[in-house]
Design a protein around this motif. Structure first.
Motif, PDB file in Angstrom:
ATOM      1  N   GLN A 109       0.786  -1.231   0.000  1.00 44.04           N
ATOM      2  CA  GLN A 109       0.000   0.000   0.000  1.00 44.04           C
ATOM      3  C   GLN A 109       0.818   1.282   0.000  1.00 44.04           C
ATOM      4  O   GLN A 109       0.318   2.329  -0.404  1.00 44.04           O
ATOM      5  N   LEU A 110       2.048   1.235   0.462  1.00 45.34           N
ATOM      6  CA  LEU A 110       2.799   2.466   0.645  1.00 45.34           C
ATOM      7  C   LEU A 110       3.928   2.662  -0.361  1.00 45.34           C
ATOM      8  O   LEU A 110       4.798   3.511  -0.152  1.00 45.34           O
ATOM      9  N   ALA A 111       3.919   1.923  -1.449  1.00 47.16           N
ATOM     10  CA  ALA A 111       5.016   1.996  -2.410  1.00 47.16           C
ATOM     11  C   ALA A 111       5.189   3.404  -2.980  1.00 47.16           C
ATOM     12  O   ALA A 111       6.305   3.870  -3.172  1.00 47.16           O
ATOM     13  N   GLU A 112       4.118   4.083  -3.230  1.00 50.03           N
ATOM     14  CA  GLU A 112       4.184   5.411  -3.849  1.00 50.03           C
ATOM     15  C   GLU A 112       3.994   6.544  -2.850  1.00 50.03           C
ATOM     16  O   GLU A 112       3.873   7.699  -3.240  1.00 50.03           O
ATOM     17  N   SER A 113       3.960   6.237  -1.588  1.00 52.78           N
ATOM     18  CA  SER A 113       3.712   7.256  -0.563  1.00 52.78           C
ATOM     19  C   SER A 113       5.010   7.949  -0.162  1.00 52.78           C
ATOM     20  O   SER A 113       6.105   7.430  -0.348  1.00 52.78           O
ATOM     21  N   GLY A 114       4.820   9.104   0.441  1.00 54.96           N
ATOM     22  CA  GLY A 114       5.962   9.891   0.872  1.00 54.96           C
ATOM     23  C   GLY A 114       6.517   9.424   2.206  1.00 54.96           C
ATOM     24  O   GLY A 114       5.949   8.551   2.880  1.00 54.96           O
ATOM     25  N   PRO A 115       7.624  10.030   2.622  1.00 55.21           N
ATOM     26  CA  PRO A 115       8.261   9.611   3.877  1.00 55.21           C
ATOM     27  C   PRO A 115       7.414   9.883   5.112  1.00 55.21           C
ATOM     28  O   PRO A 115       7.478   9.128   6.080  1.00 55.21           O
ATOM     29  N   LEU A 116       6.601  10.927   5.099  1.00 53.58           N
ATOM     30  CA  LEU A 116       5.748  11.211   6.253  1.00 53.58           C
ATOM     31  C   LEU A 116       4.695  10.115   6.432  1.00 53.58           C
ATOM     32  O   LEU A 116       4.430   9.673   7.553  1.00 53.58           O
ATOM     33  N   THR A 117       4.130   9.658   5.335  1.00 50.30           N
ATOM     34  CA  THR A 117       3.149   8.570   5.397  1.00 50.30           C
ATOM     35  C   THR A 117       3.802   7.297   5.925  1.00 50.30           C
ATOM     36  O   THR A 117       3.214   6.602   6.754  1.00 50.30           O
ATOM     37  N   HIS A 118       5.006   7.002   5.466  1.00 52.97           N
ATOM     38  CA  HIS A 118       5.738   5.836   5.962  1.00 52.97           C
ATOM     39  C   HIS A 118       5.997   5.966   7.460  1.00 52.97           C
ATOM     40  O   HIS A 118       5.812   5.003   8.212  1.00 52.97           O
ATOM     41  N   PHE A 119       6.423   7.137   7.878  1.00 52.27           N
ATOM     42  CA  PHE A 119       6.707   7.365   9.290  1.00 52.27           C
ATOM     43  C   PHE A 119       5.460   7.144  10.148  1.00 52.27           C
ATOM     44  O   PHE A 119       5.505   6.441  11.149  1.00 52.27           O
ATOM     45  N   VAL A 120       4.347   7.728   9.735  1.00 52.25           N
ATOM     46  CA  VAL A 120       3.105   7.600  10.501  1.00 52.25           C
ATOM     47  C   VAL A 120       2.639   6.142  10.520  1.00 52.25           C
ATOM     48  O   VAL A 120       2.238   5.622  11.562  1.00 52.25           O
ATOM     49  N   PHE A 121       2.702   5.465   9.379  1.00 52.36           N
ATOM     50  CA  PHE A 121       2.275   4.069   9.316  1.00 52.36           C
ATOM     51  C   PHE A 121       3.097   3.203  10.267  1.00 52.36           C
ATOM     52  O   PHE A 121       2.549   2.429  11.058  1.00 52.36           O
TER      53      PHE A 121
END
Length: 71
Positions: A32-44
């Motif tokens: 789900q997070l392949a195209e997401s930014g670093p903030l989204t990764h951090f929160v996830f």
């Protein structure tokens, strides 16, 4: 149930919980997070890194409860 048996079962359950939870969280992140930014990764990973504590607390609480005869 004897306390030692409860602790053994609880320990095995905790180990399985951590392994399965880490695999599922990683699989969801990859899918789900392949195209997401670093903030989204951090929160996830912040949320999923803390979320496993809830079932672990329930297992630990069960492990430390005294046998029914003592309650």
């Amino acid at each position: 149930m004897p306390v030692r048996l409860k602790k053994l079962i609880g320990t095995v359950l905790l180990i399985l919980l951590v392994i399965v939870y880490a695999l599922v969280a990683t699989a969801v992140a990859v899918a789900q997070l392949a195209e997401s930014g670093p903030l989204t990764h951090f929160v996830f990973f912040l949320v999923t890194g803390l979320l496993w504590i809830l079932p672990a607390m329930a297992i630990i609480k069960w492990m430390v409860l005294p046998p029914k005869a003592e309650r």
